[in-house]
Design an enzyme around this catalytic site. Structure first.
Site, PDB file in Angstrom:
ATOM      1  N   GLY A  62      23.955  -5.446  21.409  1.00 18.81           N
ATOM      2  CA  GLY A  62      22.660  -4.989  21.922  1.00 18.81           C
ATOM      3  C   GLY A  62      22.051  -6.021  22.846  1.00 18.81           C
ATOM      4  CG  HIS A 113       1.740 -25.323  48.781  1.00 20.40           C
ATOM      5  ND1 HIS A 113       2.923 -24.626  48.715  1.00 20.40           N
ATOM      6  CD2 HIS A 113       2.025 -26.568  49.233  1.00 20.40           C
ATOM      7  CE1 HIS A 113       3.893 -25.419  49.133  1.00 20.40           C
ATOM      8  NE2 HIS A 113       3.382 -26.602  49.448  1.00 20.40           N
ATOM      9  CD  GLU A 128      22.868  -2.423  26.107  1.00 23.21           C
ATOM     10  OE1 GLU A 128      22.238  -3.201  25.362  1.00 23.21           O
ATOM     11  OE2 GLU A 128      22.805  -1.178  26.002  1.00 23.21           O
ATOM     12  CB  ALA A 148      -0.883   0.001   1.236  1.00 19.69           C
TER      13      ALA A 148
HETATM   14  C1  LIG Z   1      13.106 -11.528  16.988  1.00 22.42           C
HETATM   15  C2  LIG Z   1      11.935 -10.816  17.601  1.00 22.42           C
HETATM   16  C3  LIG Z   1      11.332 -11.350  18.720  1.00 22.42           C
HETATM   17  C4  LIG Z   1      10.233 -10.713  19.300  1.00 22.42           C
HETATM   18  N1  LIG Z   1       9.645 -11.258  20.399  1.00 22.42           N
HETATM   19  C5  LIG Z   1       8.593 -10.641  20.974  1.00 22.42           C
HETATM   20  C6  LIG Z   1       7.942 -11.204  22.097  1.00 22.42           C
HETATM   21  O1  LIG Z   1       8.324 -12.264  22.599  1.00 22.42           O
HETATM   22  N2  LIG Z   1       6.884 -10.565  22.623  1.00 22.42           N
HETATM   23  C7  LIG Z   1       6.431  -9.379  22.108  1.00 22.42           C
HETATM   24  O2  LIG Z   1       5.460  -8.820  22.629  1.00 22.42           O
HETATM   25  N3  LIG Z   1       7.020  -8.818  21.026  1.00 22.42           N
HETATM   26  C8  LIG Z   1       8.079  -9.416  20.454  1.00 22.42           C
HETATM   27  N4  LIG Z   1       8.653  -8.871  19.341  1.00 22.42           N
HETATM   28  C9  LIG Z   1       8.121  -7.597  18.811  1.00 22.42           C
HETATM   29  C10 LIG Z   1       6.851  -7.843  17.984  1.00 22.42           C
HETATM   30  O3  LIG Z   1       7.123  -8.797  16.987  1.00 22.42           O
HETATM   31  C11 LIG Z   1       6.382  -6.544  17.355  1.00 22.42           C
HETATM   32  O4  LIG Z   1       6.237  -5.581  18.376  1.00 22.42           O
HETATM   33  C12 LIG Z   1       5.073  -6.730  16.641  1.00 22.42           C
HETATM   34  O5  LIG Z   1       5.173  -7.648  15.585  1.00 22.42           O
HETATM   35  C13 LIG Z   1       4.566  -5.395  16.087  1.00 22.42           C
HETATM   36  O6  LIG Z   1       3.348  -5.603  15.477  1.00 22.42           O
HETATM   37  P1  LIG Z   1       2.809  -4.617  14.354  1.00 22.42           P
HETATM   38  O7  LIG Z   1       1.462  -5.130  13.974  1.00 22.42           O
HETATM   39  O8  LIG Z   1       2.932  -3.227  14.792  1.00 22.42           O
HETATM   40  O9  LIG Z   1       3.823  -4.752  13.125  1.00 22.42           O
HETATM   41  P2  LIG Z   1       4.435  -6.002  12.362  1.00 22.42           P
HETATM   42  O10 LIG Z   1       4.315  -7.245  13.090  1.00 22.42           O
HETATM   43  O11 LIG Z   1       5.800  -5.553  11.933  1.00 22.42           O
HETATM   44  O12 LIG Z   1       3.514  -6.108  11.068  1.00 22.42           O
HETATM   45  C14 LIG Z   1       3.496  -5.116  10.082  1.00 22.42           C
HETATM   46  C15 LIG Z   1       2.988  -5.729   8.808  1.00 22.42           C
HETATM   47  O13 LIG Z   1       2.779  -4.688   7.861  1.00 22.42           O
HETATM   48  C16 LIG Z   1       3.169  -5.139   6.566  1.00 22.42           C
HETATM   49  N5  LIG Z   1       3.446  -3.928   5.769  1.00 22.42           N
HETATM   50  C17 LIG Z   1       4.396  -2.993   6.024  1.00 22.42           C
HETATM   51  N6  LIG Z   1       4.307  -1.994   5.110  1.00 22.42           N
HETATM   52  C18 LIG Z   1       3.289  -2.317   4.266  1.00 22.42           C
HETATM   53  C19 LIG Z   1       2.716  -1.695   3.135  1.00 22.42           C
HETATM   54  N7  LIG Z   1       3.159  -0.514   2.680  1.00 22.42           N
HETATM   55  N8  LIG Z   1       1.692  -2.308   2.505  1.00 22.42           N
HETATM   56  C20 LIG Z   1       1.224  -3.513   2.961  1.00 22.42           C
HETATM   57  N9  LIG Z   1       1.735  -4.154   4.019  1.00 22.42           N
HETATM   58  C21 LIG Z   1       2.739  -3.553   4.681  1.00 22.42           C
HETATM   59  C22 LIG Z   1       4.384  -6.007   6.859  1.00 22.42           C
HETATM   60  O14 LIG Z   1       4.605  -6.924   5.797  1.00 22.42           O
HETATM   61  C23 LIG Z   1       3.977  -6.697   8.153  1.00 22.42           C
HETATM   62  O15 LIG Z   1       3.343  -7.929   7.919  1.00 22.42           O
HETATM   63  C24 LIG Z   1       9.744  -9.497  18.738  1.00 22.42           C
HETATM   64  C25 LIG Z   1      10.355  -8.953  17.585  1.00 22.42           C
HETATM   65  C26 LIG Z   1      11.430  -9.609  17.029  1.00 22.42           C
HETATM   66  C27 LIG Z   1      12.071  -9.018  15.785  1.00 22.42           C
END
Ligand SMILES: Cc1cc2nc3c(=O)[nH]c(=O)nc-3n(C[C@H](O)[C@H](O)[C@H](O)COP(=O)(O)OP(=O)(O)OC[C@H]3O[C@@H](n4cnc5c(N)ncnc54)[C@H](O)[C@@H]3O)c2cc1C
Length: 462
Positions: free
Chosen positions: A174, A437, A197, A113
């Protein structure tokens, strides 16, 4: 007339949840998603990392199975099998979202989008209109200029999930949640880990006392931790990578692979003029919103990683519920006060509310209660007696300000603390609650009792 009542851009835990809630509230809803349902969380984030953590935990247990009365000969790690299982877990989850979309008659528009106007989206050249837009496009890892990703030996967390063999020596830059979780995974799998870190302690957002305890556990487990250490230079040789860090003196660390997890930036590049100028977007690309997830442009909401706030899946989902409720005639606000977080290390570190330092900074008269897992029967029964729970209260009212848990199943236990805080319970009410418990949760009750100097299983205070 608009094509939809609500269009959600991005189907991560923010986007897919807000689409379902919008449809549940009677809105004609579509989701534009370019890559995968479930976003980062389901495909390359929370779920795959926890699948790996689970195997790492099992492997650790098998290595000391003798202690538990089971003799296991020659337990071996099969990374290919692990990858297959991870992918199966992912597809089970993403398939579930597709079925939910169908059952709620949500259209999944596959493509990328771009947004120019508040009420329309362009997907692969096609214009689609909507009364409301919810932007949920997430974020992506930040690159270090002195150590750019090559996706082979200098990698981000996505490539870390796909390793087909574990290198002997790994540098992790990090020590946030991602860096700490991979430290535990790869340390369990036998690699030599160097966790670097810049800030004074690992998991810098967490309560210092508990983060430092986790740091000591890491060191005891053989993870090399360098806190207060800035990466100054990196030399990429044919056979290895030499990282130069500045601790008290200059130190060189030689590794085979580097995972860089120093932060994320927001995916807001798809927002173009004239809408872009009408929104407030920070240097990281984060879109400014109020507690109702409104951007200030009528009918345009933003949630999840793209607003640069919680960087957590359940944060994104909750913001999605708030945005979709408001976009469909409701009136809801985010309550960040009770948003928990968990880092799935060995042991886990979970928290909700204020750290002790933050509570003091905000002018509270702070009182704490603490209890060690080593005084909990169940923790010994499962062979995981390390860790501590700390409850922070307002000494004047005994209102719970924060709960911090370093210990087994901390991520599950923190939910009880969140409920107590949601219900505005006092520490006394928690102390007077009867816990089953033998459970790990009894630690929460004992820490609440300790707040009043009355923990049964703590020695008398002098
Ligand atoms: C390795 C790792 C481990 C993690 N572990 C945890 C955890 O244990 N617990 C936790 O709470 N959080 C965790 N997180 C963080 C969590 O994954 C994110 O905070 C969460 O996915 C954010 O959700 P969101 O819906 O904002 O975005 P996202 O999950 O990033 O989804 C965004 C979506 O938008 C789509 N998109 C982007 N731009 C466009 C466009 N222009 N048109 C159409 N589609 C588009 C992308 O393809 C994607 O599918 C982790 C992150 C990572 C990287």
């Amino acid at each position: 007339m608009a094509d939809y009542d609500v269009i959600v851009i991005g189907a991560g835990p923010g986007g897919y949840v807000s689409a379902i809630r919008s449809a549940q509230r009677g809105a004609k809803t579509a989701v534009v998603e370019k890559k995968y349902l479930g976003g980062v969380c389901l495909n390359i984030g929370c779920i795959p990392t926890k699948t790996l953590i689970n195997t790492a935990g099992l492997y650790r247990k098998l290595k000391k199975a003798d202690e538990f009365g089971i003799h296991v000969d020659n337990a071996q790690l099969d990374l290919n099998q692990l990858k297959q299982r991870k992918n199966k877990v992912i597809s089970l989850n993403t398939g579930g979202i597709e079925r939910l979309f169908k059952s709620y008659h949500i259209d999944w528009i596959k493509g990328e989008a771009t947004i120019h106007q508040p009420n329309e989206v362009t997907v692969d050249g096609k214009r689609i209109t909507s009364k409301n837009l919810i932007i949920a496009t997430g974020g992506r890892p930040v690159e270090l200029p002195i150590l750019p990703f090559d996706k082979k030996r200098i990698i981000d967390s996505s490539q870390a999930l796909e390793l087909t063999e574990i290198p002997k020596r790994i540098g992790i830059i990090g020590a946030g949640a991602i860096g700490c979780e991979f430290s535990c995974i790869w340390n369990s799998f036998g690699a030599e880990i160097h966790l670097i870190e810049m800030l004074p302690h690992i998991l810098p957002k967490e309560d210092e006392e508990l983060a430092k305890r986790l740091e000591s556990i890491f060191k005891k487990e053989g993870i090399h931790v360098y806190t207060g250490s800035k990466l100054k230079a990196a030399k990429i040789n044919d056979d290895d990578i030499v990282l130069s860090i500045e601790v008290s003196k200059n130190t060189e660390i030689t590794v085979d692979l580097v995972l860089v997890c120093v932060g994320m930036k927001c995916n807001s590049d798809c927002i173009q003029e004239p809408l872009r100028s009408a929104l407030k977007i920070n240097k990281k690309g984060g879109i400014a919103v109020n507690e109702k997830m409104e951007t200030g442009v009528p009918g345009v909401y933003a949630i999840g990683d793209v607003i640069d706030r919680t960087w957590l899946a359940h944060g994104a989902s909750n913001e999605g519920i708030v945005a979709s409720t408001n976009a469909t005639g409701g009136n809801k606000r985010m309550d960040y006060r009770i948003l928990p977080a968990c880092t799935f290390t060995f042991p886990e570190l979970a928290s909700v509310g204020l750290t002790e330092a933050k509570a003091k900074e905000q002018g509270y008269s702070v009182k704490t209660g603490k209890f060690l897992f080593s005084a909990n029967g169940r923790a010994h029964a499962i062979g995981e007696p390390e860790g501590m729970l700390k409850i922070i209260g307002d000494a004047r009212t005994d209102e719970i300000l924060g709960v911090h848990i370093l210990g087994p199943e901390a991520g599950e236990m923190i939910a009880t603390a969140s409920v107590a805080m949601k219900l505005e319970s006092t520490v006394e009410e928690l102390a007077e609650t009867i816990f089953t418990h033998p459970t790990l949760s009894e630690v929460l009750m004992e820490a609440s009792e300790d707040y009043y100097g009355m923990s049964i299983h703590s020695p008398a205070k002098k």
